[in-house]
Design a protein around this motif. Structure first.
Motif, PDB file in Angstrom:
ATOM      1  N   GLN A 108       6.304  45.671 -19.270  1.00  0.00           N
ATOM      2  CA  GLN A 108       6.401  44.474 -20.093  1.00  0.00           C
ATOM      3  C   GLN A 108       7.834  44.260 -20.569  1.00  0.00           C
ATOM      4  OE1 GLN A 108       4.598  41.973 -20.977  1.00  0.00           O
ATOM      5  NE2 GLN A 108       2.443  42.474 -20.647  1.00  0.00           N
ATOM      6  N   LYS A 109       8.096  43.070 -21.059  1.00  0.00           N
ATOM      7  CA  LYS A 109       9.437  42.724 -21.536  1.00  0.00           C
ATOM      8  C   LYS A 109       9.905  43.687 -22.618  1.00  0.00           C
ATOM      9  CE  LYS A 109       7.826  38.660 -22.557  1.00  0.00           C
ATOM     10  NZ  LYS A 109       6.535  38.701 -21.840  1.00  0.00           N
ATOM     11  N   GLU A 110       9.001  44.046 -23.519  1.00  0.00           N
ATOM     12  CA  GLU A 110       9.367  44.916 -24.634  1.00  0.00           C
ATOM     13  C   GLU A 110       9.878  46.273 -24.154  1.00  0.00           C
ATOM     14  OE1 GLU A 110       7.098  41.660 -26.324  1.00  0.00           O
ATOM     15  OE2 GLU A 110       6.858  42.883 -24.532  1.00  0.00           O
ATOM     16  N   THR A 111       9.284  46.786 -23.072  1.00  0.00           N
ATOM     17  CA  THR A 111       9.746  48.058 -22.522  1.00  0.00           C
ATOM     18  C   THR A 111      11.197  47.963 -22.087  1.00  0.00           C
ATOM     19  OG1 THR A 111       7.539  48.706 -21.766  1.00  0.00           O
ATOM     20  CG2 THR A 111       9.401  49.722 -20.654  1.00  0.00           C
ATOM     21  N   PHE A 112      11.571  46.850 -21.472  1.00  0.00           N
ATOM     22  CA  PHE A 112      12.915  46.704 -20.944  1.00  0.00           C
ATOM     23  C   PHE A 112      13.955  46.433 -22.026  1.00  0.00           C
ATOM     24  CE2 PHE A 112      10.249  45.616 -17.206  1.00  0.00           C
ATOM     25  CZ  PHE A 112      10.689  46.628 -16.366  1.00  0.00           C
ATOM     26  N   THR A 113      13.516  46.063 -23.234  1.00  0.00           N
ATOM     27  CA  THR A 113      14.486  45.877 -24.324  1.00  0.00           C
ATOM     28  C   THR A 113      14.994  47.208 -24.864  1.00  0.00           C
ATOM     29  OG1 THR A 113      12.819  45.855 -26.104  1.00  0.00           O
ATOM     30  CG2 THR A 113      13.350  43.738 -25.058  1.00  0.00           C
ATOM     31  N   LEU A 114      14.218  48.278 -24.709  1.00  0.00           N
ATOM     32  CA  LEU A 114      14.513  49.504 -25.446  1.00  0.00           C
ATOM     33  C   LEU A 114      15.748  50.243 -24.945  1.00  0.00           C
ATOM     34  CD1 LEU A 114      11.308  51.449 -26.576  1.00  0.00           C
ATOM     35  CD2 LEU A 114      13.323  50.852 -27.899  1.00  0.00           C
ATOM     36  N   LEU A 115      16.049  50.179 -23.665  1.00  0.00           N
ATOM     37  CA  LEU A 115      17.232  50.876 -23.170  1.00  0.00           C
ATOM     38  C   LEU A 115      18.514  50.269 -23.759  1.00  0.00           C
ATOM     39  CD1 LEU A 115      18.683  52.947 -21.452  1.00  0.00           C
ATOM     40  CD2 LEU A 115      18.417  51.429 -19.480  1.00  0.00           C
ATOM     41  N   PRO A 116      18.758  48.966 -23.611  1.00  0.00           N
ATOM     42  CA  PRO A 116      19.982  48.423 -24.214  1.00  0.00           C
ATOM     43  C   PRO A 116      20.008  48.533 -25.733  1.00  0.00           C
ATOM     44  CG  PRO A 116      18.609  46.652 -23.337  1.00  0.00           C
ATOM     45  CD  PRO A 116      18.026  47.933 -22.845  1.00  0.00           C
ATOM     46  N   VAL A 117      18.850  48.393 -26.378  1.00  0.00           N
ATOM     47  CA  VAL A 117      18.819  48.498 -27.836  1.00  0.00           C
ATOM     48  C   VAL A 117      19.148  49.921 -28.288  1.00  0.00           C
ATOM     49  CG1 VAL A 117      17.229  48.564 -29.807  1.00  0.00           C
ATOM     50  CG2 VAL A 117      17.326  46.543 -28.355  1.00  0.00           C
ATOM     51  N   SER A 118      18.580  50.921 -27.614  1.00  0.00           N
ATOM     52  CA  SER A 118      18.850  52.313 -27.994  1.00  0.00           C
ATOM     53  C   SER A 118      20.325  52.646 -27.801  1.00  0.00           C
ATOM     54  CB  SER A 118      17.976  53.261 -27.171  1.00  0.00           C
ATOM     55  OG  SER A 118      16.606  53.016 -27.396  1.00  0.00           O
ATOM     56  N   LEU A 119      20.912  52.188 -26.708  1.00  0.00           N
ATOM     57  CA  LEU A 119      22.336  52.421 -26.489  1.00  0.00           C
ATOM     58  C   LEU A 119      23.177  51.676 -27.527  1.00  0.00           C
ATOM     59  CD1 LEU A 119      22.492  52.205 -22.593  1.00  0.00           C
ATOM     60  CD2 LEU A 119      22.750  54.254 -24.001  1.00  0.00           C
ATOM     61  N   ALA A 120      22.740  50.479 -27.913  1.00  0.00           N
ATOM     62  CA  ALA A 120      23.456  49.727 -28.947  1.00  0.00           C
ATOM     63  C   ALA A 120      23.434  50.479 -30.267  1.00  0.00           C
ATOM     64  CB  ALA A 120      22.839  48.339 -29.110  1.00  0.00           C
ATOM     65  N   VAL A 121      22.284  51.047 -30.618  1.00  0.00           N
ATOM     66  CA  VAL A 121      22.187  51.815 -31.865  1.00  0.00           C
ATOM     67  C   VAL A 121      23.052  53.069 -31.783  1.00  0.00           C
ATOM     68  CG1 VAL A 121      20.619  53.166 -33.319  1.00  0.00           C
ATOM     69  CG2 VAL A 121      19.921  50.909 -32.480  1.00  0.00           C
ATOM     70  N   LEU A 122      23.060  53.725 -30.621  1.00  0.00           N
ATOM     71  CA  LEU A 122      23.895  54.915 -30.451  1.00  0.00           C
ATOM     72  C   LEU A 122      25.376  54.562 -30.641  1.00  0.00           C
ATOM     73  CD1 LEU A 122      24.294  57.878 -29.694  1.00  0.00           C
ATOM     74  CD2 LEU A 122      24.242  57.191 -27.272  1.00  0.00           C
ATOM     75  N   PHE A 123      25.823  53.498 -29.988  1.00  0.00           N
ATOM     76  CA  PHE A 123      27.215  53.080 -30.152  1.00  0.00           C
ATOM     77  C   PHE A 123      27.474  52.618 -31.587  1.00  0.00           C
ATOM     78  CE2 PHE A 123      27.278  52.098 -25.390  1.00  0.00           C
ATOM     79  CZ  PHE A 123      27.926  53.293 -25.100  1.00  0.00           C
ATOM     80  N   GLY A 124      26.492  51.945 -32.180  1.00  0.00           N
ATOM     81  CA  GLY A 124      26.652  51.499 -33.559  1.00  0.00           C
ATOM     82  C   GLY A 124      26.795  52.667 -34.517  1.00  0.00           C
ATOM     83  N   PHE A 125      26.020  53.722 -34.288  1.00  0.00           N
ATOM     84  CA  PHE A 125      26.131  54.916 -35.132  1.00  0.00           C
ATOM     85  C   PHE A 125      27.491  55.577 -34.971  1.00  0.00           C
ATOM     86  CE2 PHE A 125      25.718  59.586 -35.376  1.00  0.00           C
ATOM     87  CZ  PHE A 125      25.458  59.702 -36.734  1.00  0.00           C
ATOM     88  N   GLN A 126      27.912  55.725 -33.725  1.00  0.00           N
ATOM     89  CA  GLN A 126      29.214  56.343 -33.473  1.00  0.00           C
ATOM     90  C   GLN A 126      30.355  55.503 -34.049  1.00  0.00           C
ATOM     91  OE1 GLN A 126      28.986  56.597 -29.214  1.00  0.00           O
ATOM     92  NE2 GLN A 126      28.048  58.630 -29.226  1.00  0.00           N
ATOM     93  N   ALA A 127      30.201  54.183 -34.045  1.00  0.00           N
ATOM     94  CA  ALA A 127      31.267  53.289 -34.512  1.00  0.00           C
ATOM     95  C   ALA A 127      31.370  53.257 -36.030  1.00  0.00           C
ATOM     96  CB  ALA A 127      31.025  51.876 -33.990  1.00  0.00           C
ATOM     97  N   THR A 128      30.244  53.430 -36.730  1.00  0.00           N
ATOM     98  CA  THR A 128      30.241  53.266 -38.190  1.00  0.00           C
ATOM     99  C   THR A 128      30.265  54.580 -38.942  1.00  0.00           C
ATOM    100  OG1 THR A 128      27.817  53.155 -38.161  1.00  0.00           O
ATOM    101  CG2 THR A 128      29.009  51.068 -38.061  1.00  0.00           C
TER     102      THR A 128
END
Length: 532
Positions: free
Chosen positions: A134-154
């Protein structure tokens, strides 16, 4: 003593989790398509044949899901199993990303168990009929990487602008699948600009860079839409019709809040072990002022709001919450069972482990019962009839995969590959299964038949696309017209056969040029009259 930075232990443990997830997923490789998967597969084959979404297949979803299915079929073939296999590999990549978030925030053990929880729940709960790929499954990879980069950045005092930019791009890519998931971008913005954390000018620069990444993430899609001449078609499908269609789920504030409360309680029960461990980890991390806790809570809130604003509460709408709650639950394991426990008797840890095992069993036991049937089919020990019986009862309900396969087989045997088939209903997956194209881009009837509810603007738009639909049928008359009955849903209360009767110009065209050749379950198969 080995150096934790060079030890193979975490890598081998993560590899074991990946193997477990892959093994369970492969058991479900033959799970058939539901409605959403069927239409996405049809759009994918259209793209592979040189067509484009929206222009050649009308739809109201954002195009990310179509491109994912196109990639799956390009890599593995035009089958249901190809999409399921692509979903498997995609979820393995997501598992690694979620494990990476857990490891960055709270160490190797938290990361390992975050991956384990995501692997188990995404596989056992969400690789069955309706929920797989489903669409929701495919959102999780980019979102998880975004959160990882967001954590490292802040995390440092000075913002990492490059990582914030990448986080913005990744949130935009996730929105290609589900635009409402863009609320995660607001969570990242809140973390970057949290009061008292850094100077105002630096926070402002971070917000600008995050927003720049987000807007840049849309440019490739915009270029594709312009180059393929489909931008206007997308605007009409996604915004003119999609917005109207989505609004049908709203039945007033009171009913919406009541439904949200009921579905949230059901979801909390299904995910009981993740919630219990998340509560433990939040308490422990709050006491220790763990960096990253606020961002994880903001991510959780954003993922929850993503489901709330859609107001439909389908089971797969909860999937985006698997990211933050898997990480929080993974952090709960070392909080309850530290590597160097305090001196105390074994009774308390044993009781806690037993309690968590019971919660996990309660969440996964019933969904996992399907594995016996799936495994028997994989091994050739039960026939297809027995396997597909679980996916809709013949003659009951609004969809039955055995009936769809029977209709597709009938059409394939009685038409040439270049002959057209119109399916007037909610099952365009029949076109995909039969390998027969539609004579029109309106491969399902919803935009043509949805009750306009007195909306003059949408009524005029519907009249326009009805004219286009009838003109298509006149130019490219199909060999068969399949009209579906008993396919009413919670959003569309009238069945397609009734709507065909109410769509008088279409009904007259059908009666004049076609005769009823046969009926298979809920499917009327009209064949073109000789000479018509």
């Amino acid at each position: 003593m080995s150096n934790p930075g060079t030890s193979r232990g975490p890598i081998l443990s993560l590899a074991a989790v990946l193997l477990l997830t892959a093994g369970l997923s492969l058991i479900s490789i033959h799970v058939p398509f539901g409605r959403d998967q069927g239409v996405a597969a049809l759009v994918a084959t259209t793209i592979l044949d040189g067509g484009a979404p929206y222009r050649d297949v009308y739809h109201f979803n954002f195009p990310g899901i179509f491109f994912a299915y196109t990639a799956a079929m390009k890599l593995f073939g035009r089958t249901m199993e190809a999409v399921n296999l692509f979903d498997l590999f995609y979820r393995l990549a997501t598992l690694v990303a979620i494990s990476g978030v857990g490891r960055a925030v709270s160490g190797n053990r938290a990361g390992l168990f975050a991956g384990l929880f995501y692997g188990l729940f995404s596989t056992v709960l969400y690789t069955d009929y309706w929920d797989i790929a489903q669409k929701e499954t495919f959102t999780l990879l980019p979102v998880s990487l975004a959160v990882l980069f967001g954590f490292q950045a802040t995390r440092p005092e000075r913002l990492g602008l490059g990582r914030l930019f990448l986080a913005g791009v990744l949130v935009a890519l996730a929105c290609h699948f589900k635009p409402t998931i863009g609320v995660v971008g607001l969570a990242l913005a809140a973390e970057a600009a949290w009061p008292g954390k850094r100077r105002g000018a630096e926070s402002l620069r971070g917000l600008v860079v995050l927003a720049a990444g987000f807007f840049l993430g849309w440019i490739p899609l915009l270029v594709y839409l312009l180059a393929s001449g489909t931008l206007q078609d997308m605007i009409e499908g996604v915004f003119t019709y999609g917005r109207f269609y989505g609004g049908q789920a709203y039945a007033g504030l009171g009913k919406a809040l009541g439904l949200a409360l009921i579905r949230t309680a059901k979801w909390a029960l299904d995910w009981r072990v993740l919630l219990a461990l998340s509560i433990v980890s939040v308490i422990r991390a709050g006491r220790e002022k763990l960096p990253g806790l606020r961002l994880l809570l903001l991510w959780t809130l954003a993922a929850y709001l993503n489901g709330m604003v859609q107001m439909k509460f389908f089971t797969y709408h909860w999937i985006p919450l698997l990211g933050p709650l898997s990480v929080l639950a993974g952090m709960g394991i070392p909080a309850l069972f530290p590597e160097r426990p305090r001196r105390r008797g074994p009774l308390l840890p044993l009781a806690a482990a037993l309690f968590l095992a019971l919660l996990l069993l309660g969440s996964l036991f019933d969904p996992a019962r399907r594995y016996r049937r799936e495994l028997l089919y994989d091994l050739g020990l039960i026939p297809a009839e027995g396997f597909y019986r679980a996916y809709g009862n013949w003659g009951e309900g609004d969809i039955c995969i055995r009936a769809e396969l029977a209709v597709a087989d009938y059409l394939r045997r009685n038409t040439a590959p270049d002959e057209k088939v119109l399916v007037f209903g909610l099952e365009p997956g029949i076109n995909f299964l039969a390998g027969r194209n539609s004579p029109t881009r309106f491969v399902y009837d919803l935009p043509l038949t949805t009750d306009t509810r007195g909306n003059a603007g949408f009524a005029a738009y519907q009249e326009k696309i009805r004219g286009e639909f009838l003109a298509d049928l006149g130019k490219h008359p199909p060999e068969y017209v399949v009209v579906v009955e008993k396919d009413a849903t919670s959003i569309e209360p009238k069945e397609s056969y009734q709507q065909m009767q109410a769509f008088i110009p279409f009904r007259d065209w059908l009666e004049e040029g076609y005769f009823l050749e046969t009926k298979i379950e809920h499917y009327f198969l009209f064949r073109r009259k000789p000479g018509a």
